[in-house]
Design a protein around this motif. Structure first.
Motif, PDB file in Angstrom:
ATOM      1  N   LEU A 277       0.844  -1.196   0.000  1.00  0.00           N
ATOM      2  CA  LEU A 277       0.000   0.000   0.000  1.00  0.00           C
ATOM      3  C   LEU A 277       0.875   1.241   0.000  1.00  0.00           C
ATOM      4  O   LEU A 277       1.890   1.281   0.679  1.00  0.00           O
ATOM      5  CB  LEU A 277      -0.895   0.017   1.235  1.00  0.00           C
TER       6      LEU A 277
ATOM      7  N   LEU B 205      -3.320   3.981   1.951  1.00  0.00           N
ATOM      8  CA  LEU B 205      -3.399   3.919   3.408  1.00  0.00           C
ATOM      9  C   LEU B 205      -4.372   4.972   3.924  1.00  0.00           C
ATOM     10  O   LEU B 205      -5.236   4.687   4.762  1.00  0.00           O
ATOM     11  CB  LEU B 205      -2.013   4.132   4.015  1.00  0.00           C
TER      12      LEU B 205
ATOM     13  N   LEU C  62       3.264  -1.914   4.189  1.00  0.00           N
ATOM     14  CA  LEU C  62       3.916  -0.697   3.703  1.00  0.00           C
ATOM     15  C   LEU C  62       5.325  -1.008   3.222  1.00  0.00           C
ATOM     16  O   LEU C  62       6.040  -0.119   2.773  1.00  0.00           O
ATOM     17  CB  LEU C  62       3.949   0.377   4.799  1.00  0.00           C
TER      18      LEU C  62
ATOM     19  N   PRO D 246       5.015   6.454   5.066  1.00  0.00           N
ATOM     20  CA  PRO D 246       5.318   5.089   4.629  1.00  0.00           C
ATOM     21  C   PRO D 246       6.712   4.869   4.048  1.00  0.00           C
ATOM     22  O   PRO D 246       7.218   3.755   4.097  1.00  0.00           O
ATOM     23  CB  PRO D 246       4.246   4.809   3.574  1.00  0.00           C
TER      24      PRO D 246
ATOM     25  N   TYR E 183       7.644   2.917   9.556  1.00  0.00           N
ATOM     26  CA  TYR E 183       6.466   2.631   8.723  1.00  0.00           C
ATOM     27  C   TYR E 183       6.794   1.724   7.540  1.00  0.00           C
ATOM     28  O   TYR E 183       5.984   0.893   7.143  1.00  0.00           O
ATOM     29  CB  TYR E 183       5.816   3.946   8.276  1.00  0.00           C
TER      30      TYR E 183
ATOM     31  N   VAL F 229      -0.311  -3.715   7.763  1.00  0.00           N
ATOM     32  CA  VAL F 229      -1.505  -2.891   7.945  1.00  0.00           C
ATOM     33  C   VAL F 229      -2.669  -3.815   8.295  1.00  0.00           C
ATOM     34  O   VAL F 229      -2.915  -4.803   7.601  1.00  0.00           O
ATOM     35  CB  VAL F 229      -1.818  -2.088   6.663  1.00  0.00           C
TER      36      VAL F 229
ATOM     37  N   LEU G 269      -1.313   0.049  12.270  1.00  0.00           N
ATOM     38  CA  LEU G 269      -0.012  -0.385  11.773  1.00  0.00           C
ATOM     39  C   LEU G 269       0.638  -1.217  12.860  1.00  0.00           C
ATOM     40  O   LEU G 269       0.516  -0.901  14.044  1.00  0.00           O
ATOM     41  CB  LEU G 269       0.870   0.827  11.457  1.00  0.00           C
TER      42      LEU G 269
ATOM     43  N   VAL H 148      -4.052   4.380  12.631  1.00  0.00           N
ATOM     44  CA  VAL H 148      -3.803   5.270  11.499  1.00  0.00           C
ATOM     45  C   VAL H 148      -4.831   6.392  11.494  1.00  0.00           C
ATOM     46  O   VAL H 148      -6.028   6.162  11.352  1.00  0.00           O
ATOM     47  CB  VAL H 148      -3.858   4.512  10.149  1.00  0.00           C
TER      48      VAL H 148
ATOM     49  N   VAL I  96      -1.151  10.875   7.675  1.00  0.00           N
ATOM     50  CA  VAL I  96      -0.444  10.163   6.610  1.00  0.00           C
ATOM     51  C   VAL I  96       0.274  11.163   5.720  1.00  0.00           C
ATOM     52  O   VAL I  96      -0.323  12.101   5.214  1.00  0.00           O
ATOM     53  CB  VAL I  96      -1.386   9.256   5.797  1.00  0.00           C
TER      54      VAL I  96
END
Length: 136
Positions: free
Chosen positions: A11, A16, A58, A88, A93, A98, A109, A126, A131
């Protein structure tokens, strides 16, 4: 060791963010409410991980690319900050799997921190607003 989601689907930041935005966060979820963690926390040993389903990773799909250990903190945050960006392309990350709550679709996460004498499975909810697609 953090279990790998069955899908293993890589992703990016946009995917995400979109998945996280689908969660029903209007009220507490009895299944996953104990994981309300805006920053990284140790996964409680009493938490029933069967409540979560794997939806992706990720990690890069290219096995020849080693994930960086660099972190992304443009506003002076640190790794444990609840307001740290979820980037990410950066550590930790880029080593996360996920997971989604089967009941409310909240996204989490997970990754395992390896120390000299310990392993600590960590989890972070998340927040789509956190993000950050920098360097993605």
């Amino acid at each position: 060791m953090t279990p790998t989601p069955a899908s293993g689907t890589p992703l990016d930041a946009e995917a995400l963010r979109a998945l996280a935005a689908r969660a029903d966060t209007r009220q507490p979820c009895p299944a996953c409410d104990s994981l309300r963690c805006p920053g990284w926390e140790s996964l409680p040993s009493t938490f029933d991980t069967g409540v979560l389903e794997g939806v992706g990773t990720l990690r890069t799909a290219d096995p020849d690319i080693e994930p960086t250990l660099d972190e992304w903190h443009p506003a002076g945050t640190h790794g444990w900050s609840p307001d740290a960006p979820i980037a990410p392309a950066f550590h930790p990350y880029n080593r996360c799997t996920v997971w989604r709550c089967r009941h409310c679709a909240r996204l989490y996460l997970r990754y395992t921190e390896y120390g000299g004498y310990y392993q600590d499975e960590r989890v972070r909810q998340v927040d789509p607003a956190r993000v950050d697609a920098t360097a993605a």
